[in-house]
Enzyme design. Structure first.
Site, PDB file in Angstrom:
ATOM      1  N   LYS A 119       0.833  -1.196   0.000  1.00  0.00           N
ATOM      2  CA  LYS A 119       0.000   0.000   0.000  1.00  0.00           C
ATOM      3  C   LYS A 119       0.870   1.250   0.000  1.00  0.00           C
ATOM      4  O   LYS A 119       2.080   1.184   0.232  1.00  0.00           O
ATOM      5  CB  LYS A 119      -0.953  -0.008   1.197  1.00  0.00           C
ATOM      6  CG  LYS A 119      -0.264  -0.030   2.566  1.00  0.00           C
ATOM      7  CD  LYS A 119      -1.287  -0.253   3.677  1.00  0.00           C
ATOM      8  CE  LYS A 119      -0.661  -0.273   5.054  1.00  0.00           C
ATOM      9  NZ  LYS A 119      -0.153   1.023   5.506  1.00  0.00           N
ATOM     10  N   GLY A 151      -1.357   5.176  13.655  1.00  0.00           N
ATOM     11  CA  GLY A 151      -1.285   5.452  12.226  1.00  0.00           C
ATOM     12  C   GLY A 151      -2.049   4.437  11.403  1.00  0.00           C
ATOM     13  O   GLY A 151      -3.271   4.502  11.266  1.00  0.00           O
ATOM     14  N   CYS A 152      -1.321   3.463  10.876  1.00  0.00           N
ATOM     15  CA  CYS A 152      -1.920   2.541   9.915  1.00  0.00           C
ATOM     16  C   CYS A 152      -2.890   1.556  10.552  1.00  0.00           C
ATOM     17  O   CYS A 152      -3.828   1.101   9.898  1.00  0.00           O
ATOM     18  CB  CYS A 152      -0.821   1.812   9.149  1.00  0.00           C
ATOM     19  SG  CYS A 152       0.165   2.940   8.127  1.00  0.00           S
ATOM     20  N   VAL A 153      -2.697   1.218  11.835  1.00  0.00           N
ATOM     21  CA  VAL A 153      -3.661   0.344  12.508  1.00  0.00           C
ATOM     22  C   VAL A 153      -4.985   1.063  12.666  1.00  0.00           C
ATOM     23  O   VAL A 153      -6.049   0.529  12.329  1.00  0.00           O
ATOM     24  CB  VAL A 153      -3.117  -0.137  13.863  1.00  0.00           C
ATOM     25  CG1 VAL A 153      -4.189  -0.899  14.631  1.00  0.00           C
ATOM     26  CG2 VAL A 153      -1.886  -1.008  13.668  1.00  0.00           C
ATOM     27  N   THR A 156      -6.740   1.589   9.272  1.00  0.00           N
ATOM     28  CA  THR A 156      -7.318   0.339   8.778  1.00  0.00           C
ATOM     29  C   THR A 156      -8.549  -0.040   9.577  1.00  0.00           C
ATOM     30  O   THR A 156      -9.550  -0.511   9.019  1.00  0.00           O
ATOM     31  CB  THR A 156      -6.257  -0.779   8.841  1.00  0.00           C
ATOM     32  OG1 THR A 156      -5.140  -0.405   8.016  1.00  0.00           O
ATOM     33  CG2 THR A 156      -6.810  -2.097   8.340  1.00  0.00           C
TER      34      THR A 156
END
Length: 213
Positions: A119, A151-153, A156
């Protein structure tokens, strides 16, 4: 001004609901890459315990036929495919294609048949095939592990909820470089988007799913 006790009670009254586990889970390991484990990198976060937990959860997933998905971040040499995110977050230069910082860390290998999604933005859903892949497999629950919590956790998790999947976040298997954003984002995800649970709860859940097959 409300006291901490008053605020806690307010949140429990407003957001104390639990969504629970679904019937068909998948496990996602978000951005467990070398950059977060190499002290020479500015992204180093000291999150070895989160990886160890995620690997134990993955072992239970594999043993019970739960699909396992990994994400990493990969950019073209000039970062153009990262847009404003790449412009804003300078450490993303560590994820230019071919950088050793984007490799899997020691102890993490991907088995044949497991899915890797590359990604360019925080959410594993944005600009990827994750949502249709899960939907076509009949998945209703996405168990989150990975980096970083704030952030990405979190990104998502929010998109998982928005796409209609049940977001479950494994407290022991996510990490951040600072405890304040880590705890704040766990609190917020648990309040509004999904359920934050412990490693043992997820392993028990996967064992139950496997026994039902």
């Amino acid at each position: 001004m409300p006291t901490e006790t008053d605020l806690g009670e307010n949140y429990r009254r407003a957001y104390g609901n639990r969504i629970g586990f679904g019937k068909r889970p998948a496990l996602i390991l978000i951005d467990f890459v070398e950059a977060y484990f190499d002290p020479s990198c500015e992204l180093y976060a000291g999150v070895e315990t989160a990886l160890a937990s995620a690997l134990r959860v993955r072992e239970a997933a594999r043993a019970n036929g739960v699909p396992v998905i990994y994400t990493n971040v990969v950019y073209q040499p000039d970062g153009r495919d990262g847009g404003r995110f790449f412009q804003k977050a300078l450490p993303l230069r560590n994820f230019i294609a071919g950088s050793p910082m984007g490799a899997w860390p020691q102890g993490l290998t991907v088995d044949p048949g497991e899915t890797v999604i590359s990604k360019q933005y925080p959410s594993a859903f944005f600009g990827t095939s994750l949502a249709p892949m899960l939907a076509s497999a009949g998945i209703d629950t996405l168990v989150h592990t990975g980096l970083s919590t704030s952030g990405c956790v979190r990104a998502t998790c929010v998109d998982s909820c928005s796409h209609g999947f049940i977001p479950i976040i494994v407290r022991d298997a996510v990490g951040d470089r600072h405890p304040a954003p880590h705890e704040a984002n766990l609190f917020d995800m648990d309040a509004k988007y999904g359920d934050v649970v412990g490693e043992a709860d997820i392993i028990d859940y996967f064992n139950t799913v496997g026994a039902a097959e």
